[in-house]
Design a protein around this motif. Structure first.
Motif, PDB file in Angstrom:
ATOM      1  N   ASN A   3       0.836  -1.205   0.000  1.00 27.17           N
ATOM      2  CA  ASN A   3       0.000   0.000   0.000  1.00 27.17           C
ATOM      3  C   ASN A   3       0.868   1.252   0.000  1.00 27.17           C
ATOM      4  O   ASN A   3       0.552   2.249  -0.660  1.00 27.17           O
ATOM      5  CB  ASN A   3      -0.925   0.008   1.217  1.00 27.17           C
ATOM      6  N   GLN A  16      -5.086  -1.739  -8.592  1.00 32.79           N
ATOM      7  CA  GLN A  16      -5.760  -2.682  -9.476  1.00 32.79           C
ATOM      8  C   GLN A  16      -4.791  -3.388 -10.433  1.00 32.79           C
ATOM      9  O   GLN A  16      -3.829  -2.789 -10.916  1.00 32.79           O
ATOM     10  CB  GLN A  16      -6.818  -1.948 -10.311  1.00 32.79           C
ATOM     11  N   HIS A  58      -5.476  -7.693  -7.412  1.00 28.79           N
ATOM     12  CA  HIS A  58      -5.703  -6.372  -6.842  1.00 28.79           C
ATOM     13  C   HIS A  58      -5.059  -6.348  -5.455  1.00 28.79           C
ATOM     14  O   HIS A  58      -5.035  -7.371  -4.762  1.00 28.79           O
ATOM     15  CB  HIS A  58      -7.198  -6.080  -6.698  1.00 28.79           C
ATOM     16  N   ASP A  60      -6.236  -5.181  -2.798  1.00 24.95           N
ATOM     17  CA  ASP A  60      -7.247  -5.569  -1.808  1.00 24.95           C
ATOM     18  C   ASP A  60      -7.407  -7.084  -1.719  1.00 24.95           C
ATOM     19  O   ASP A  60      -7.854  -7.603  -0.688  1.00 24.95           O
ATOM     20  CB  ASP A  60      -8.601  -4.934  -2.141  1.00 24.95           C
ATOM     21  N   ASP A  61      -7.048  -7.800  -2.795  1.00 20.94           N
ATOM     22  CA  ASP A  61      -7.153  -9.262  -2.772  1.00 20.94           C
ATOM     23  C   ASP A  61      -6.250  -9.872  -1.705  1.00 20.94           C
ATOM     24  O   ASP A  61      -6.516 -10.978  -1.216  1.00 20.94           O
ATOM     25  CB  ASP A  61      -6.764  -9.854  -4.133  1.00 20.94           C
ATOM     26  N   ALA A  63      -5.984  -9.311   1.234  1.00 20.06           N
ATOM     27  CA  ALA A  63      -6.652  -9.496   2.527  1.00 20.06           C
ATOM     28  C   ALA A  63      -7.331 -10.860   2.628  1.00 20.06           C
ATOM     29  O   ALA A  63      -7.837 -11.213   3.700  1.00 20.06           O
ATOM     30  CB  ALA A  63      -7.680  -8.389   2.753  1.00 20.06           C
ATOM     31  N   ASP A  83     -12.724  -7.113   9.832  1.00 17.96           N
ATOM     32  CA  ASP A  83     -11.918  -6.187   9.036  1.00 17.96           C
ATOM     33  C   ASP A  83     -10.443  -6.485   9.267  1.00 17.96           C
ATOM     34  O   ASP A  83      -9.848  -6.041  10.246  1.00 17.96           O
ATOM     35  CB  ASP A  83     -12.221  -4.734   9.408  1.00 17.96           C
ATOM     36  N   HIS A  85      -8.304  -5.754   6.840  1.00 18.74           N
ATOM     37  CA  HIS A  85      -7.683  -4.966   5.772  1.00 18.74           C
ATOM     38  C   HIS A  85      -7.200  -3.601   6.263  1.00 18.74           C
ATOM     39  O   HIS A  85      -6.114  -3.152   5.904  1.00 18.74           O
ATOM     40  CB  HIS A  85      -8.681  -4.781   4.625  1.00 18.74           C
ATOM     41  N   SER A  86      -8.003  -2.956   7.103  1.00 18.70           N
ATOM     42  CA  SER A  86      -7.696  -1.589   7.531  1.00 18.70           C
ATOM     43  C   SER A  86      -6.640  -1.564   8.630  1.00 18.70           C
ATOM     44  O   SER A  86      -6.556  -2.477   9.454  1.00 18.70           O
ATOM     45  CB  SER A  86      -8.966  -0.906   8.054  1.00 18.70           C
TER      46      SER A  86
END
Length: 200
Positions: A3, A16, A58, A60-61, A63, A83, A85-86
């Motif tokens: 990130n 992405q 991606h 996000d994947d 996670a 959650d 991810h955050s």
């Protein structure tokens, strides 16, 4: 880490459709991680893909629980919480407390921070399960920040730099960070993993 690299444009800012080639290039440009070290996690990352193309993923994947993401993350809550991810300030604060008053983070300090996080995680997660792969990636997670933000494989990562990445998802250029002039290899990372294990 990924990130952070996306925030700097070394990976797609929208997170992405990241290919292995793009991941290798981004990590090399951002922190000079060698391709062999990138592939430690890059190949597994493709197993999380929801892009419709098995050769991309991606961000996000990542996670997806149980592939690279694991219970007992240093800065995220477990999947059980809903959650994973955050960024989780309270989770990270307990880890960062180990080096709050230190200028640098030794292997021993990092190992203790990781050990304590894994000891407390089951209290919030009755389904806590650190698999063999999860344990491996947990060690790599700690080894990676120690190597990226220090000058060798002896630890002593700059605390301010480490906190910048975890807390702000930013490479600490403003604080004086410069990417290593020599590639950070798989041997570097695995050597640190062994030192962390020995100190645990």
């Amino acid at each position: 880490m990924v990130n952070t690299l996306a925030n700097h444009g070394y990976l797609p800012r929208n997170g992405q459709n990241v290919s292995l080639a793009r991941l290798i290039t981004g990590l090399k440009k951002g922190v000079n991680l060698a391709p062999d070290a990138t592939l430690l996690v890059g190949i597994k990352a493709l197993q999380t893909s929801t892009t419709g193309n098995p050769l991309t993923f991606h961000l996000d994947d990542l996670a997806k629980h149980g592939v690279i993401e694991h219970d007992g993350s240093l800065s995220r809550n477990d999947a059980y919480s809903g959650d994973n991810h955050s960024f989780a300030p309270e989770t990270w604060a307990a880890v960062a407390a180990h080096f709050r008053d230190l200028d640098t983070i030794s292997v021993e300090t990092a190992a203790q921070a990781r050990k304590d996080r894994l000891a407390t995680a089951p209290k919030a997660n009755p389904d806590f399960d650190l698999t063999t792969d999860g344990n491996r990636f947990s060690f790599i997670e700690t080894a990676l920040y120690l190597r990226v933000f220090s000058q060798g494989i002896d630890g002593n990562a700059r605390t301010e730099w480490v906190r910048s990445m975890f807390e702000h998802e930013r490479l600490p250029f403003e604080e004086g960070f410069k990417r290593s002039e020599t590639p950070l290899t798989i041997s570097d990372i695995l050597a640190l993993v062994e030192k962390i294990k020995a100190a645990t």
